[in-house]
Motif scaffolding. Structure first.
Motif, PDB file in Angstrom:
ATOM      1  N   GLU A   1      24.718 -14.568  -6.402  1.00 42.75           N
ATOM      2  CA  GLU A   1      23.394 -14.353  -5.810  1.00 42.75           C
ATOM      3  C   GLU A   1      23.085 -15.524  -4.887  1.00 42.75           C
ATOM      4  O   GLU A   1      23.537 -16.645  -5.119  1.00 42.75           O
TER       5      GLU A   1
ATOM      6  N   GLU B   1      29.742  -4.662  -2.311  1.00 42.45           N
ATOM      7  CA  GLU B   1      29.539  -4.947  -3.719  1.00 42.45           C
ATOM      8  C   GLU B   1      30.315  -3.877  -4.475  1.00 42.45           C
ATOM      9  O   GLU B   1      30.190  -2.686  -4.185  1.00 42.45           O
TER      10      GLU B   1
ATOM     11  N   SER C   1      31.099 -12.285  -7.298  1.00 41.22           N
ATOM     12  CA  SER C   1      29.882 -12.045  -6.541  1.00 41.22           C
ATOM     13  C   SER C   1      28.820 -13.028  -7.028  1.00 41.22           C
ATOM     14  O   SER C   1      28.651 -13.211  -8.234  1.00 41.22           O
TER      15      SER C   1
END
Length: 77
Positions: free
Chosen positions: A69, A4, A67
């Motif tokens: 979830e 990340e 990115s």
């Protein structure tokens, strides 16, 4: 490996995939990687994670992507 990271241009969260250094030492694989990235960088669709950039820094090839979830693919598989 996937990390990340923060995009320094706009401070957004991104996923940074870094390939093993051995991959970057094979010129044929690097050229294939470049062709694949050029093809996929322009793809935009709600159901496809957007690629934001790619390159080779030192011995490492890398891909920056949005990115999202959700479940880990390792867990799903």
């Amino acid at each position: 490996m996937v990390f990340e990271a923060t995009d320094t241009r706009d401070s957004s969260r991104v996923a940074l995939k870094v390939l093993k250094p051995e991959f970057g030492s094979d010129d044929t694989e690097v050229q294939r990687f470049i062709r694949a990235m050029k093809t996929t960088l322009s793809l935009r669709h709600d159901n496809i994670i957007s690629l934001l950039g790619a390159g080779k820094t030192g011995p490492f090839c890398w891909v920056a992507m949005e990115s999202v979830e959700g479940e880990s693919m390792n867990q799903v598989i």
